[in-house]
Write an enzyme that holds these catalytic residues in place. Structure first.
Site, short mmCIF file in Angstrom:
data_model
loop_
_atom_site.label_atom_id
_atom_site.label_comp_id
_atom_site.label_asym_id
_atom_site.label_seq_id
_atom_site.Cartn_x
_atom_site.Cartn_y
_atom_site.Cartn_z
N ASP A 115 0.87 -1.18 0.00
CA ASP A 115 0.00 0.00 0.00
C ASP A 115 0.90 1.22 0.00
O ASP A 115 2.01 1.16 -0.51
CB ASP A 115 -0.94 -0.03 1.22
CG ASP A 115 -2.27 0.66 0.95
OD1 ASP A 115 -2.25 1.87 0.65
OD2 ASP A 115 -3.33 0.01 1.03
N HIS B 51 2.23 2.08 -3.12
CA HIS B 51 1.31 3.02 -3.77
C HIS B 51 1.84 4.45 -3.76
O HIS B 51 1.09 5.38 -4.04
CB HIS B 51 -0.06 2.96 -3.10
CG HIS B 51 -0.75 1.64 -3.27
ND1 HIS B 51 -2.02 1.41 -2.78
CD2 HIS B 51 -0.35 0.49 -3.87
CE1 HIS B 51 -2.37 0.16 -3.07
NE2 HIS B 51 -1.37 -0.42 -3.73
#
Length: 420
Positions: A241, A264
């Site tokens: 993430d 991310h």
């Protein structure tokens, strides 16, 4: 009377001698059963050292060491001076560890040379794994690992489908801590976030490695919220993430020398999910590299934000993109997994005073620049200089996609400008 006193003293002496021999016998039995007795006490003097193995912890990776580690914390936190908890080389399995201050001394150190392993029995966790609360002048240093062993439970994560999902344990959480240093250690394979910083003042994360597979769900590297004066320096993060997520209420944040990927990207937000979130301001991201991350430098806010807030004074400089998707992105209509709903008058997040300087490298998507601002809350004061990012695909159709934003641009590649 004198004879009686002498007799009493003789009896007392005999009792002391008998007690000493009994204690010696018990020690010899323990040594025979457990091996040689550890030399020296668990701690010595003011601000002493508390070795968890001297309190019963077994470095075999299977014995539950929770009680020994918590005993070390209780003793160190109650000690004067500058005590140190020692986690030596070896593998130490624990359940939830709740370390609560304020502590008595001038500071508290955790020397991590071995590996802390999180139990995979989720019943052992009410919320987080290692949670440290209300401690001043905390340091966690060493070359050891905080290993969440998340692979065994990642399939139990339903947060991508359900807003009200059961949150798996975060690995290392600092709540209401001031003047903290996390240096040299590795935090790996967390069940959820690797590190969470909440309502802290003065936290430095330096030379730390954070690592989990790129497909591990919700394994943010370092998340912060409602905190000030946070520095993340010379740290390598590869997770499933956000490498770093800067949540509401974050101010005076300095990120420098960070390598991100997989992950991310380095994100501000998401903003606006909850009511009465606080502003984000004074954020600096410099001298970083993003390698193969799905996003690069990202600011994200919900279109259906619950309350007004502002993200401002955000500066990005000297950033190298290595095949990162959407290298520069502001998204004021963020809606993960289509779980949010748009309300016609709900644009409540203001993004302003954002600078991108010397951002170079390659993009994994044609949209090297995506500034997707709100019609009702257009982005304000966006400046770009020395931005040269090229799509790494075969057709080389690099582009900028911009809505509801006016950009002041100097020395920006034509393919990266909003009027291209």
């Amino acid at each position: 009377m004198a004879l009686r006193n002498i007799a009493m003293r003789v009896l007392l002496l005999l009792a002391v001698v008998s007690a000493a021999y009994a204690a010696k016998g018990k020690a010899e039995k323990k040594e025979s059963a457990d091996g040689p007795a550890a030399s020296g006490p668990a701690a010595s003097g003011e601000g002493g050292e508390y070795d968890i193995t001297k309190l019963g912890a077994k470095a075999d990776g299977t014995t539950d060491c929770t009680e020994a580690v918590e005993e070390a914390w209780a003793s160190a936190c109650g000690s004067t001076g500058n005590p140190t908890i020692i986690i030596p080389k070896g593998d130490f399995l624990t359940g939830a560890l709740n370390f609560t201050g304020p502590c008595k001394g001038d500071g508290l150190n955790i020397k991590l040379e071995g590996n802390l392993l999180a139990s995979n029995d989720l019943a052992k966790f009410k919320s987080n794994w290692i949670e440290i609360m209300r401690v001043k002048k905390l340091s966690i240093t060493g070359k050891g690992n905080i290993d969440g062993q998340g692979k065994a439970v990642w399939t139990k994560n339903s947060c991508q489908k359900n807003y009200n999902c059961k949150i798996l344990p975060n690995s290392l959480v600092l709540d209401f801590c001031d003047d903290a240093l996390i240096e040299g250690i590795s935090i790996i394979n967390s069940k959820f976030f690797h590190m969470n910083i909440f309502q802290c003042k003065g936290v430095t994360v330096k030379d730390v490695k954070v690592n989990a597979p790129g497909d591990s769900p919700n394994t943010d590297g370092i998340h912060m919220g409602d905190s000030s004066n946070v520095s993340i320096i010379d740290t390598t993060i590869g997770v499933g993430d956000d490498c770093i997520s800067i949540g509401p209420g974050s101010t005076q944040v300095n990120i420098s020398g960070v390598t991100c990927g997989p992950g991310h990207g380095i994100s501000i937000g998401s903003l606006g999910r909850y009511k009465d979130e606080k502003d984000v301001t004074d954020i600096s991201v410099k001298n970083c590299v993003l390698k193969g991350s799905t996003n690069g430098l990202r600011i994200k806010s919900y279109e259906d934000a619950k309350s007004p807030l502002v993200a401002s004074k955000i500066h990005y400089e000297n950033i190298e993109m290595d095949d990162s998707g959407y290298p520069i992105i502001i998204d004021q209509k963020y809606c993960p997994n289509k779980l949010c709903t748009s309300k016609g008058d709900a644009d409540r997040v203001t993004v302003k005073d954002v600078t991108f300087k010397n951002i170079t490298g390659t993009s994994a998507t044609p949209e090297a620049v995506s500034l997707l601002c709100s019609e009702k809350k257009p982005c304000e004061g966006v400046t770009m200089s020395d931005v040269k990012i090229e799509y790494s695909g075969k057709n080389n159709k690099t582009m900028a996609v911009c809505t509801h934003v006016k950009v002041t641009a100097t020395e920006v590649d034509k393919a990266n400008t909003c009027d291209a």
